[in-house]
Scaffold this motif. Structure first.
Motif, short mmCIF file in Angstrom:
data_model
loop_
_atom_site.label_atom_id
_atom_site.label_comp_id
_atom_site.label_asym_id
_atom_site.label_seq_id
_atom_site.Cartn_x
_atom_site.Cartn_y
_atom_site.Cartn_z
N ALA A 153 32.88 46.36 36.38
CA ALA A 153 33.09 44.94 36.72
C ALA A 153 32.87 44.08 35.48
O ALA A 153 31.90 44.28 34.75
CB ALA A 153 32.15 44.52 37.84
N TRP A 175 42.37 49.60 34.28
CA TRP A 175 41.12 49.16 34.94
C TRP A 175 40.40 48.17 34.02
O TRP A 175 39.41 48.50 33.36
CB TRP A 175 40.26 50.38 35.27
CG TRP A 175 39.06 50.07 36.13
CD1 TRP A 175 37.75 50.17 35.77
CD2 TRP A 175 39.06 49.62 37.50
NE1 TRP A 175 36.93 49.80 36.82
CE2 TRP A 175 37.70 49.45 37.90
CE3 TRP A 175 40.07 49.32 38.42
CZ2 TRP A 175 37.34 49.02 39.17
CZ3 TRP A 175 39.70 48.88 39.69
CH2 TRP A 175 38.36 48.74 40.06
N LYS A 176 40.96 46.95 33.95
CA LYS A 176 40.30 45.90 33.16
C LYS A 176 40.35 44.59 33.94
O LYS A 176 41.06 44.49 34.94
CB LYS A 176 40.95 45.76 31.79
CG LYS A 176 42.41 45.38 31.85
CD LYS A 176 42.91 45.05 30.46
CE LYS A 176 44.16 44.24 30.60
NZ LYS A 176 44.85 43.94 29.37
N ASP A 177 39.61 43.58 33.45
CA ASP A 177 39.48 42.32 34.19
C ASP A 177 39.10 42.58 35.64
O ASP A 177 39.75 42.10 36.58
CB ASP A 177 40.79 41.51 34.13
CG ASP A 177 41.16 41.15 32.70
OD1 ASP A 177 40.24 40.91 31.90
OD2 ASP A 177 42.37 41.14 32.39
N VAL A 178 38.06 43.35 35.80
CA VAL A 178 37.66 43.80 37.14
C VAL A 178 36.68 42.78 37.77
O VAL A 178 35.69 42.40 37.16
CB VAL A 178 36.95 45.17 37.05
CG1 VAL A 178 36.55 45.66 38.44
CG2 VAL A 178 37.86 46.18 36.36
N SER A 237 42.57 49.09 42.95
CA SER A 237 43.14 48.87 41.63
C SER A 237 44.60 48.45 41.76
O SER A 237 45.46 49.21 42.19
CB SER A 237 42.86 50.09 40.76
OG SER A 237 43.97 50.80 40.47
N LYS A 262 36.90 50.71 45.57
CA LYS A 262 37.64 50.21 44.40
C LYS A 262 39.09 50.00 44.78
O LYS A 262 39.74 50.90 45.31
CB LYS A 262 37.60 51.26 43.29
CG LYS A 262 36.40 51.20 42.40
CD LYS A 262 36.61 52.20 41.26
CE LYS A 262 35.41 52.28 40.38
NZ LYS A 262 35.57 53.34 39.37
N GLN A 304 45.47 42.74 41.11
CA GLN A 304 44.14 42.52 40.55
C GLN A 304 43.32 43.79 40.69
O GLN A 304 43.69 44.67 41.46
CB GLN A 304 43.42 41.39 41.31
CG GLN A 304 44.15 40.07 41.38
CD GLN A 304 44.12 39.29 40.08
OE1 GLN A 304 43.57 39.73 39.07
NE2 GLN A 304 44.74 38.12 40.07
N ASN A 305 42.24 43.85 39.97
CA ASN A 305 41.30 44.96 40.13
C ASN A 305 40.00 44.47 40.74
O ASN A 305 39.44 43.47 40.28
CB ASN A 305 40.99 45.58 38.77
CG ASN A 305 42.20 46.30 38.19
OD1 ASN A 305 43.04 46.83 38.93
ND2 ASN A 305 42.30 46.32 36.87
N VAL A 306 39.54 45.19 41.73
CA VAL A 306 38.31 44.77 42.42
C VAL A 306 37.41 45.96 42.67
O VAL A 306 37.88 47.02 43.09
CB VAL A 306 38.64 44.14 43.80
CG1 VAL A 306 37.37 43.62 44.47
CG2 VAL A 306 39.66 43.01 43.68
N VAL A 307 36.13 45.77 42.40
CA VAL A 307 35.17 46.77 42.86
C VAL A 307 34.18 46.07 43.81
O VAL A 307 33.59 45.05 43.47
CB VAL A 307 34.46 47.50 41.69
CG1 VAL A 307 33.71 46.55 40.75
CG2 VAL A 307 33.51 48.56 42.21
#
Ligand code: BES
Ligand code: ZN
Ligand code: ZN
Length: 501
Positions: free
Chosen positions: A366, A256-259, A251, A249, A309-312
């Motif tokens: 996500a 933690w949104k728009d992942v 962040s 993850k 950005q947030n990415v998983v």
């Protein structure tokens, strides 16, 4: 690699070689004009005689006979200024990089401003150069007792530019980070299945997490059983290697949104299982984790460039083997989402692994999903070996992926995805889904199956079965793994804009 930026004059490039871009033009101007002066106008004659070519991607090399401080000049033809694209520039620079490697120079200078134009300012050519150089000079070490040493000759590159130093420096670093991300993905794909097991891939992901401060989670078999990941577990059933569900993850926002969920197929070797592959088709199946490699390569770039950005990243990983305990055609299994699947072909294992990967990405929050996979031979039949096939349930999200691919130069082509296709993957008489509804529209069927697990979220599927490897060397690298989609995914993340609800 050591980069320096200098404002000094092109004629003072005190290096083994000076690299200069030449556009198609009636007369030299700017720096090239000055360079021509040092040669008493002979460069102009050499261009006229065709010894120096301005044709796109043509290289010409001259000895300077002490006229300037650099011993040689490598001219890189760029064609017409108006027609030059970022992509073409990278290809030309990739070719030049290969030549510099062949020349065995340890250092050289790049006259950066000779590669720039109004459309492609110095920062763009700086990014293009380091990305192209890093990619084009890549070499897989291999395992030979002799000559196991990688042939690294270049240890420093000097960039000559009159433009803003700070901006150019950042661009050089970003370009190199993109190149390294691709190369890491290539190395993962080139590594044989006995050496890159799911356990090893998980260890590699943990190293990335440590380096870039990602949150990481590696699920083992027991945890998968508890979560009901029956699809990935079915694929693993015939193996002595434990499966792994790998999660990283990143962040880059306060909340933690728009992942963005990046889900990569991580089949470390695909025998086909009981629907076994023929002896020719099985060779090369170590590359069946190309999707996982693309995701990990992208995460490396993201770790370096740190976008807001947030990415998983989720990688379902196992090999697909044959044994007394292996899953079989006709088996019915239950995926994490609760959907039941009739297995008609154990060689359609990637979509099973991805099914649980998609659900687990959702579990981790996500809101947007991209899956990347060496999913079908069908995509090669449909599009050839140079195009990645895509499917989507959301045109606006796909548009963002397409834009990223345009910028990276990694071609993708959208395949149709209709209600009829959805019906076909739902056509089992005894289960919710069927993993192999027949040969027609093979690549679409693979994607459509994965789409069943997006469950309403914007989703894009990328089938890289044709593009993850190449049989011949190309401007930006050798034959073998290409590291395809690492850059596209990283660019997608960087430029991502949440869709209006
Ligand atoms: N890993 C293969 C797809 C593949 C083929 C990747 C060639 C790279 C090069 C995948 O798991 C597979 O075997 N797909 C089958 C699906 C079919 C059985 C429904 C295929 O495409 O033939
Ligand atoms: Zn398969
Ligand atoms: Zn496969």
């Amino acid at each position: 690699m050591n980069f320096t930026i200098n404002q000094k004059h092109i004629t003072e490039a005190a290096k083994e070689c000076l690299v200069v871009g030449v556009y198609h033009q009636p007369q030299f101007d700017g720096e090239l004009k000055e360079l021509d002066h040092s040669f008493e106008g002979y460069l102009t004659s050499l261009v006229k005689d065709g010894d120096i070519s301005s044709k796109s991607k043509k290289l010409s090399k001259i000895h300077t006979f002490g006229k300037i401080s650099s011993k040689r000049i490598l001219f890189v033809g760029l064609g017409k200024k108006k027609e030059l694209t970022f992509d073409l520039l990278k290809e030309a620079m990739g070719l030049a990089s290969k030549e510099l490697k062949n020349m065995k120079v340890s250092s050289f200078s790049v006259a950066l401003d000779t590669f720039s134009s109004e459309e492609l300012p110095a920062a763009d050519s700086a990014h293009a150069f380091t990305e192209a150089f890093t990619m084009a000079t890549y070499q897989f070490e291999g395992y030979k007792q002799k000559s196991n040493e990688p042939e690294i000759y270049v240890d420093s590159i000097e960039f000559l530019t009159g433009e803003d130093e700070k901006e150019v420096k950042t661009a050089l670093e970003v370009g190199a980070a993109f190149g390294r991300g691709v190369n890491s993905a290539r190395t993962l794909v080139n590594t044989p299945g006995n050496l890159l097991t799911s356990t090893k891939m998980a260890e590699y992901a943990l190293e990335l997490a440590e380096r870039y401060d990602f949150e990481a989670e590696i699920l083992d078999k027991e945890e998968m059983e508890n979560l009901g990941m029956g699809a990935l577990l079915a694929v693993n059933q015939g193996s002595v290697e434990p499966p792994k569900m790998i999660v990283l993850k990143y962040s880059g926002k306060d909340e933690w949104k728009d992942v963005i969920g990046l889900v990569g197929k991580g089949i470390t070797f695909d025998t086909g299982g009981y629907s076994i592959k023929p002896k020719d088709g099985i060779v090369g199946m170590k590359t069946d984790m190309g999707g996982a490699a693309a995701v990990l390569g992208a995460m490396e770039i993201i770790g370096e460039t740190k976008p807001e950005q947030n990415v998983v990243a989720v990688i379902p990983s196992t090999d697909n083997m044959v044994s007394g305990s292996a899953f079989k055609p006709d088996d019915v299994i239950t995926a994490m989402s609760g959907k039941t699947i009739e297995v008609l072909n154990t060689d359609a294992e990637g979509r099973l692994a991805l099914a649980d990967g998609m659900s687990y990405a959702k579990h981790h929050g996500a809101n947007y999903l991209v899956d990347v996979a060496t999913l079908t031979g069908g995509v090669i039949v449909a599009l050839g070996e140079d195009k990645t096939g895509a499917l989507t349930n959301n045109e606006a999200f796909f548009e963002q992926v397409l834009e990223a691919s345009g910028e990276s130069g990694e071609f993708i082509w959208q395949l149709p995805y209709t209600e009829h296709d959805k019906k076909r993957v739902r056509s089992s008489k005894i289960a919710d889904l069927n993993n192999s509804p027949g040969r027609a529209g093979h690549a679409i069927m693979g994607g459509a199956f994965v789409g069943e697990f997006a469950e309403g979220l914007p989703w894009v599927h990328l089938d890289i079965a044709g593009t993850a490897t190449t049989k011949s060397s190309y401007d930006l690298g050798p034959s073998g793994a290409t590291g395809v989609m690492a850059r596209t995914l990283a660019l997608l993340v960087e430029r991502f804009e949440p869709l209006e609800k």
